[in-house]
Design an enzyme around this catalytic site. Structure first.
Site, PDB file in Angstrom:
ATOM      1  N   ARG A 144       0.842  -1.187   0.000  1.00  0.00           N
ATOM      2  CA  ARG A 144       0.000   0.000   0.000  1.00  0.00           C
ATOM      3  C   ARG A 144       0.879   1.240   0.000  1.00  0.00           C
ATOM      4  NH1 ARG A 144      -2.694  -0.960   5.981  1.00  0.00           N
ATOM      5  NH2 ARG A 144      -0.776  -0.948   7.200  1.00  0.00           N
ATOM      6  N   ASP A 148       1.141   5.472   0.292  1.00  0.00           N
ATOM      7  CA  ASP A 148       0.444   6.548   0.984  1.00  0.00           C
ATOM      8  C   ASP A 148      -0.151   7.549  -0.001  1.00  0.00           C
ATOM      9  OD1 ASP A 148       1.020   5.523   3.491  1.00  0.00           O
ATOM     10  OD2 ASP A 148       2.865   6.682   3.722  1.00  0.00           O
ATOM     11  N   TYR A 181      11.986   1.346  -4.747  1.00  0.00           N
ATOM     12  CA  TYR A 181      11.440   2.695  -4.755  1.00  0.00           C
ATOM     13  C   TYR A 181      12.482   3.676  -5.261  1.00  0.00           C
ATOM     14  CZ  TYR A 181       7.328   1.540  -1.851  1.00  0.00           C
ATOM     15  OH  TYR A 181       6.156   1.031  -1.375  1.00  0.00           O
ATOM     16  N   ARG A 183      10.336   7.528   2.970  1.00  0.00           N
ATOM     17  CA  ARG A 183      10.284   8.982   3.148  1.00  0.00           C
ATOM     18  C   ARG A 183      11.043   9.416   4.402  1.00  0.00           C
ATOM     19  NH1 ARG A 183       4.116  10.004   3.032  1.00  0.00           N
ATOM     20  NH2 ARG A 183       4.759  12.150   3.509  1.00  0.00           N
TER      21      ARG A 183
END
Length: 246
Positions: A49, A51, A108, A193
Site C-alpha cells: 500500500r 500513501d 522505490y 520517506r
C-alpha cells in the site's frame, strides 16, 4: 481462476492505494472498473500500500474470477479507468499466488530537484540548499548493515516485525536533481520517506554520517529526520519468483 494485474498510477488525486471510507483510492477505482467490466463484484489484493500522493510505475494486484480473461481485457479495462491509472498487463497465475506475500523484492525511487522546475512540481521535491551527495551516499551504505528499521517506521502500525533486508540504497545525480534508489524485501509504512528525510539532514550538514548508527539503534522515530513530501516517491518495481505463473 486467479489473475495478476500489472499497473501504474500517478498518485496526486488519491488517498493512497488501500480502500478506505470517504476517500478516493487507487484500489477502489480499479475494483469499480473491474466489477463494471465483468458484471460481478471484484475485490483485488495489492502487492503493498502506498500513501496518499505517492506514485507507482509498477505495482501488481491479484483477483479471482470464474471466466477466462482474454488479452483484450487490458484495453477494455483501461477505457474504463481515469487517465492517471493504467493497466499494463493481465496474466493468469497459480491459484495460491499472492500479490503481497509472494513478492520477494520491492524498489522505490525518491526524486528531488535543486532548482525550480515547473514540469516536475508534482513529481519531485524541491530542495533549495546545496547538498553533500558523497556524504549522503556514505550514510545510505550504513543502512545495509542493519535489519531493524523501527526508527523509520510510522509510530502507529500493526506490523509483527520491523526487520527488513535492504539490498541497495544509493543516490544518483540526474539532470538538475537527485534520485534515491532503494530495494528491499519489504518496507515499513513511511519508511522510505523517513530515510530520505534523514539522509537529507546528512547532506545539509545538520548531522554527521556516523549518526546513522545511533539513529537506527535507537529504534525511536523521533531520532530520525522528518518525512519528505509524498509527491517525490515512486514505487518502481515489484519482483516475484517465476513459479507463481499458471
Amino acid at each position: 481462476m486467479r489473475y495478476f494485474l500489472e499497473l501504474a498510477y500517478f498518485g496526486k488525486a488519491y488517498h493512497g492505494w488501500q480502500r478506505q471510507p470517504e476517500a478516493s483510492t487507487v484500489q477502489e477505482v480499479i475494483e469499480k472498473a473491474l466489477s463494471t467490466l465483468l458484471q460481478e463484484n471484484i475485490e483485488i489484493v495489492g502487492a503493498g500500500r502506498t500513501d496518499a500522493g505517492v506514485h507507482a510505475k509498477q505495482l501488481f494486484a491479484h483477483f479471482d474470477v470464474e471466466m477466462e480473461m482474454p488479452a483484450e481485457m487490458v484495453f477494455r479495462l483501461n477505457s474504463l479507468l481515469p487517465k492517471d491509472i493504467a493497466i499494463l498487463d493481465l496474466f493468469p497465475v497459480k491459484p495460491e499466488a499472492h500479490a503481497r506475500f509472494d513478492a520477494v523484492a520491492r524498489s522505490y525511487e525518491y526524486h528531488l530537484v535543486q532548482r525550480k522546475d515547473v514540469f516536475t512540481t508534482d513529481m519531485a521535491y524541491w530542495v533549495k540548499k546545496e547538498l553533500d551527495v558523497e556524504k549522503m551516499n556514505e550514510a545510505a551504505k550504513i543502512l545495509l548493515e542493519y535489519r531493524n528499521f523501527k526508527c523509520f517506521s510510522r509510530s502507529r502500525t500493526d506490523v509483527r516485525t520491523y526487520n527488513c533486508n535492504i539490498e541497495t540504497a544509493y543516490w544518483e545525480k540526474q539532470d538538475h536533481g537527485l534520485v534515491f534508489h532503494i530495494t528491499a524485501d519489504r518496507f515499513l509504512r513511511n519508511m522510505v520517506r523517513a530515510i530520505v528525510g534523514t539522509l537529507l539532514q546528512v547532506g545539509l550538514g545538520k548531522i554527521e554520517v556516523q549518526a546513522m548508527h545511533e539513529i537506527i539503534n535507537s529504534e525511536n522515530r523521533s531520532e530520525a529526520g522528518a518525512s519528505v513530501p509524498a509527491h517525490g516517491l515512486f514505487l518502481t518495481k515489484v519482483e516475484y519468483p517465476k513459479s507463481i505463473k499458471g
